[in-house]
Motif scaffolding. Structure first.
Motif: not given
Length: 67
Positions: A11-12, A25-26, A31-32, A64-67
């Motif tokens: 992630y950015w 932030n991430a 961008g989704s 960020m890794c969650a489905d």
């Protein structure tokens, strides 16, 4: 900066803060998925502040890794 995740990809992010306050932030590459965290930090206990910082990176990685 680009930060890799434990599930692959990454992630950015652009962290910032000042005494007693911090933001994390991430944003996914497409961008989704976007996460913004605002934190109060302790200036009295540097070890606790460091632990909080590490915990926020773990939380962001999980989200960020969650489905």
């Amino acid at each position: 900066m680009w930060t890799p995740t434990s599930c692959g990809g990454g992630y950015w992010s652009h962290a910032g803060g000042t005494l007693g306050y911090s933001t994390r932030n991430a944003a996914s590459d497409d961008g989704s998925r976007v996460i913004v965290m605002s934190l109060s930090t302790s200036t009295d206990d540097p070890e606790a502040s460091y632990a909080t910082t590490i915990d926020t990176f773990k939380i962001i990685d999980q989200l960020m890794c969650a489905d």
